[in-house]
Write a protein that holds these residues in place. Structure first.
Motif, PDB file in Angstrom:
ATOM      1  N   ASP A  26       0.832  -1.202   0.000  1.00 28.47           N
ATOM      2  CA  ASP A  26       0.000   0.000   0.000  1.00 28.47           C
ATOM      3  C   ASP A  26       0.866   1.250   0.000  1.00 28.47           C
ATOM      4  O   ASP A  26       0.587   2.221  -0.702  1.00 28.47           O
ATOM      5  N   ASP A  29       2.135   1.776  -3.344  1.00 30.23           N
ATOM      6  CA  ASP A  29       1.065   1.848  -4.350  1.00 30.23           C
ATOM      7  C   ASP A  29       1.217   0.737  -5.379  1.00 30.23           C
ATOM      8  O   ASP A  29       1.159   0.951  -6.596  1.00 30.23           O
ATOM      9  N   THR A  30       1.412  -0.482  -4.885  1.00 31.28           N
ATOM     10  CA  THR A  30       1.540  -1.644  -5.757  1.00 31.28           C
ATOM     11  C   THR A  30       0.820  -2.812  -5.104  1.00 31.28           C
ATOM     12  O   THR A  30       0.042  -2.624  -4.170  1.00 31.28           O
ATOM     13  N   THR A  31       1.059  -4.023  -5.586  1.00 30.71           N
ATOM     14  CA  THR A  31       0.366  -5.193  -5.058  1.00 30.71           C
ATOM     15  C   THR A  31       1.268  -5.985  -4.116  1.00 30.71           C
ATOM     16  O   THR A  31       2.497  -5.885  -4.181  1.00 30.71           O
ATOM     17  N   ALA A 267       2.459  13.241  -5.994  1.00 31.91           N
ATOM     18  CA  ALA A 267       2.683  11.800  -5.871  1.00 31.91           C
ATOM     19  C   ALA A 267       3.683  11.468  -4.771  1.00 31.91           C
ATOM     20  O   ALA A 267       3.488  10.517  -4.000  1.00 31.91           O
ATOM     21  N   GLU A 271       2.881   9.465  -1.245  1.00 36.99           N
ATOM     22  CA  GLU A 271       3.611   8.269  -0.816  1.00 36.99           C
ATOM     23  C   GLU A 271       4.092   8.419   0.625  1.00 36.99           C
ATOM     24  O   GLU A 271       4.003   7.475   1.425  1.00 36.99           O
ATOM     25  N   ARG A 274       1.180   8.121   2.945  1.00 35.25           N
ATOM     26  CA  ARG A 274       0.793   6.711   3.051  1.00 35.25           C
ATOM     27  C   ARG A 274       1.725   5.961   4.002  1.00 35.25           C
ATOM     28  O   ARG A 274       1.308   5.078   4.763  1.00 35.25           O
TER      29      ARG A 274
END
Length: 283
Positions: A26, A29-31, A267, A271, A274
């Motif tokens: 998270d 911002d990926t899996t 962005a 990040e 987050r």
């Protein structure tokens, strides 16, 4: 000489800090699968296992512990080098509820700075209601606040997690027999104060203010000093305080919602924000 993949190193440091592939994904911002693949490739490249994976927890291996400080230094040097080429320093005005911040704020700030040294973090701490007002007045870019079940819900918030309040006191603390329950509370207005007093009133338990503080740290110190019991989240309480509600026969306190309200669009700042929220979730 082996050349390291910086993206994989960054993923490793985030997994180590957040103790979770999901939260690291998270933050990036990926899996989760993408983070796992990066880590497996990094381990294969180094020829050493960096993590001990179990169904419930992610821990660093002996090699991972040895690699972590160097990995942080590598990322920090990389970010400083990039920052030296740019005069653009971004500012993020963040409001953080005292009832959410936790006791290890220094580690959180160090983590953000290492991750994003070009960010000037302007941190405001206080009551959730005040922080939300400042956010609405556009004096803050983002806020992380706590709301209670009877608060009017807002549609612009992202739920981060829920957690209960607890009646916290020292393990041996007892109120005097026949006297109202002594409480250590924040000064009004405070939603935690209000819902705690309503809960006691609803259960027919007499109470009195033994200590009123202007901040969570002061209230926690009063409870740790044995002056009273205090309704707090465990994350913000001093070490040594324990949940004493059942022992004292006190009614359970409701769960609170911790939400993020943000208008951050850059962005890089997104990040970093987050990273902050995931660190709070991991506490």
């Amino acid at each position: 000489m082996k050349v390291l993949d910086l993206d994989a190193v960054r993923a490793f440091v985030l997994v180590a800090d957040l103790r979770s592939f999901t939260r690291a994904a998270d933050a990036l911002d990926t899996t989760q699968s993408a983070v796992s693949l990066k880590l497996k490739r990094l381990e294969a490249h180094l020829g050493k296992p960096l993590l001990e994976r179990t169904p419930r927890v992610v821990r660093l291996s002996e090699h991972g512990q040895a690699f972590l400080d160097g990995a942080r230094d590598l990322l920090s040097a990389h970010d400083r080098a990039l920052g030296a080429l740019s005069a653009d320093r971004r500012r993020l005005a963040l409001g953080l509820s005292e009832h959410v911040a936790g006791t290890d704020l220094a580690a959180l700030l160090a983590r953000v700075n290492a991750h994003d040294p070009g960010l000037v973090l302007e941190l405001h701490m206080g009551l959730s209601s005040t922080l939300l007002q400042h956010f609405d007045e556009r004096r803050l870019d983002a806020v992380v606040v706590r709301s209670e079940p009877d608060d009017v819900p807002r549609e612009d918030g992202q739920l981060l997690f829920t957690e209960p309040l607890s009646w916290l006191a020292t393990p041996e603390w007892q109120p005097r027999a026949g006297e109202p329950l002594p409480l250590a509370l924040l000064a009004s207005p405070c939603n935690v104060r209000s819902i705690s007093l309503r809960t006691l009133d609803g259960a027919g338990i007499a109470w009195r203010e033994a200590f009123v503080g202007g901040g969570v740290q002061a209230v926690g110190a009063a409870a740790a000093a044995g002056l009273a019991v205090s309704p707090l989240a465990r994350r913000v309480a001093p070490r040594g305080l324990v949940d004493s509600g059942a022992r004292l026969g006190l009614p359970a306190l409701p769960e609170s919602r911790v939400t993020l309200h943000s208008r951050v669009r850059d962005a890089r700042s997104v990040e970093s924000l987050r990273l902050v929220t995931n660190a709070l979730i991991a506490q």
